[in-house]
Design an enzyme around this catalytic site. Structure first.
Site, PDB file in Angstrom:
ATOM      1  N   GLU A  46       2.805  -3.453  -3.254  1.00 49.91           N
ATOM      2  CA  GLU A  46       2.854  -3.151  -1.820  1.00 49.91           C
ATOM      3  C   GLU A  46       3.709  -1.902  -1.572  1.00 49.91           C
ATOM      4  O   GLU A  46       3.365  -1.065  -0.748  1.00 49.91           O
ATOM      5  CB  GLU A  46       3.451  -4.345  -1.052  1.00 49.91           C
ATOM      6  CG  GLU A  46       3.382  -4.193   0.470  1.00 49.91           C
ATOM      7  CD  GLU A  46       4.581  -3.482   1.084  1.00 49.91           C
ATOM      8  OE1 GLU A  46       4.487  -3.075   2.249  1.00 49.91           O
ATOM      9  OE2 GLU A  46       5.601  -3.317   0.408  1.00 49.91           O
ATOM     10  N   GLU A  47       4.821  -1.806  -2.297  1.00 51.85           N
ATOM     11  CA  GLU A  47       5.823  -0.788  -1.944  1.00 51.85           C
ATOM     12  C   GLU A  47       5.340   0.644  -2.125  1.00 51.85           C
ATOM     13  O   GLU A  47       5.642   1.499  -1.307  1.00 51.85           O
ATOM     14  CB  GLU A  47       7.102  -0.993  -2.770  1.00 51.85           C
ATOM     15  CG  GLU A  47       7.840  -2.293  -2.457  1.00 51.85           C
ATOM     16  CD  GLU A  47       8.464  -2.326  -1.071  1.00 51.85           C
ATOM     17  OE1 GLU A  47       8.271  -1.388  -0.288  1.00 51.85           O
ATOM     18  OE2 GLU A  47       9.150  -3.327  -0.777  1.00 51.85           O
TER      19      GLU A  47
END
Ligand code: ZN
Length: 461
Positions: free
Chosen positions: A320-321
């Site tokens: 996600e990051e």
């Protein structure tokens, strides 16, 4: 009688408020989320995409989901970017009185390194990208651009304060690079004055490689100190050194577990968080908390004798990051396989005391959900608003799908977000467990009554 019904996996003899009580009891009295978070934080640690730790987290959570006796547990392969921080970054300046001030600094994720000797250059301070763009490029060329717009302290919803500032971090190097700047430093996305630099994602867009300049975050205390010094010492030279680099993509995985639906196995409910994290701390709030709470939802359902009517999946998303590759991959495969998703819930706002949820859904679905609000009142859950959901579940969005995000109290979240103090001790066991129970309760209600698209009536017992 009750024992028999629970044993048979049915709890129809109980009202919704009794079931919610049971879910909260199970989480608070014999929860697993905190022990799982202990392992993720303290035995594994930061889980940057493509790292050995990320792989360990994949294997650990898969094994723990298998221990829960779900109907299916599997890994979904996904290619992810691999960025490495390299050695500890360094930054400093010499103040007018001759003393050297060293600065707490960290490279932003995805940044290039500095030239080998580092940069030692004049600084131009701006409050944001608009101010930068209005400058004569000659004033910017060859300098380090210092983005120093603070998060707005008066905003009660701290994610709004974050949203109001994060463009400097994400696009600062892209915009400064276009003007010929040599580097970028950004005030950390933090409401508190302290010494922690906070990393996070950044982009170069389609800038040619020779215009890609190093970008780093500095702590809020150091940002104030640098800004103050620049007022009387505008020619000061800032030293910045980092040797991070972007490598080729590598294979990683989303981790998925499923309880197959008893009545509508081809309707899917997803609950999830992201398994990757930044590397400075242990990613305990972001998003270890969301990962273990999502795993706990399935365990609490089983523990409370609830057999879901629809297929309930926990999805631990990878990357996600710095890429959202896991979220995109899951949505792609769901579409390829023609899977009808009816509800997706993400926990990615920290492990603090839950306040409620925000929803991305139709008015009709929102009204249905509001009709359950009183069931949550004993647990001090009151925040039911329309708004965003979660980054990883966003790619699933289709008409009729209800998306939601757990909304914990966010006042302290940015003290830890993407910084080295995002560690296990920053998460409170009880708050974490309340979040898991709150998520489970909503999943239970939506599974039982369906959404507007699946089951127009009834809304309640
Ligand atoms: Zn996150």
């Amino acid at each position: 009688m009750l024992f028999f019904l629970v044993f048979a996996g049915q709890i129809w003899s109980q009202s919704d408020d009794q079931v919610l009580r049971k879910i909260y009891d199970a989480s608070l009295e014999e929860g697993m989320s905190y022990a799982w978070l202990d392992h993720l934080s303290n035995e594994i640690g930061g889980r940057l995409s493509g790292s050995d730790n990320a792989q360990k987290a994949v294997e650990y959570t898969k094994a723990e989901l298998e221990n829960l006796g779900l109907d299916k547990v599997w890994l979904q392969p996904v290619m992810v970017p691999k960025w490495i921080r390299g050695d500890k970054e360094r930054a400093s300046f010499v103040a007018q009185d001759g003393t050297m001030r060293s600065i707490n600094v960290c490279a932003l994720g995805g940044s290039v390194g500095t030239p080998k000797p580092g940069l030692k250059l004049e600084v131009i301070e701006v409050q944001g990208i608009d101010e930068l763009k209005a400058l004569d490029p000659e004033k910017v060329s060859g300098k380090i651009v210092f983005f120093n717009r603070p998060m707005k302290k008066s905003l009660i919803l701290t994610f709004e304060a974050y949203g109001g500032c994060v463009d400097q971090r994400y696009s600062g190097a892209l915009e400064a690079g276009k003007l010929g700047a040599a580097g970028v430093v950004v005030r950390s996305m933090n409401l508190r004055n302290d010494d922690f630099p906070h990393t996070g994602s950044m982009t170069y867009g389609d800038l040619p490689v020779n215009q890609r300049i190093p970008s780093a975050a500095i702590s809020t205390n150091d940002a104030d100190a640098l800004s103050n010094e620049l007022k009387t010492n505008p020619k000061l030279q800032l030293y910045l050194w980092q040797n991070c680099q972007q490598l080729d993509d590598v294979e990683s995985f989303n981790v998925i577990g499923e309880m197959t639906g008893s009545e509508f196995p081809d309707q899917f409910i997803v609950v999830g968080g992201h398994l990757d994290s930044w590397d400075l701390g242990d990613g305990s709030h972001d998003d270890g908390a969301g990962v273990v709470q999502s795993m706990e939802v399935l365990r609490l359902m089983k523990k409370s004798g609830i057999r879901p009517k629809r297929s309930l999946r926990v999805v631990l998303f990878m990357n996600e990051e710095n890429g959202l590759r896991g979220g995109k991959k899951y949505a792609e495969e769901a579409e390829t396989n023609g899977e009808k998703h009816v509800f997706a819930l993400e926990s990615d706002s920290g492990g603090f005391t839950p306040r409620g949820f925000s929803f991305d859904c139709s008015d009709q679905d929102f009204d249905r959900i509001l009709s359950w609000k009183s069931l949550f009142k004993p647990y001090l859950i009151h925040y039911f608003e329309k708004g965003g959901s979660g980054a990883d579940i966003g790619p699933l969005k289709t008409d009729g799908l209800v998306l939601a995000g757990l909304r914990p109290d966010s006042q302290r979240y940015f003290d830890y977000h993407h910084a080295s103090n995002d560690t296990f001790d920053a998460v409170n066991q009880r708050e974490l467990e309340l979040g898991a129970a709150t998520m489970t309760s909503l999943v239970y209600l939506i599974d039982k009554y369906g959404t507007a698209a699946t089951a127009p009536q009834p809304l309640k017992d």
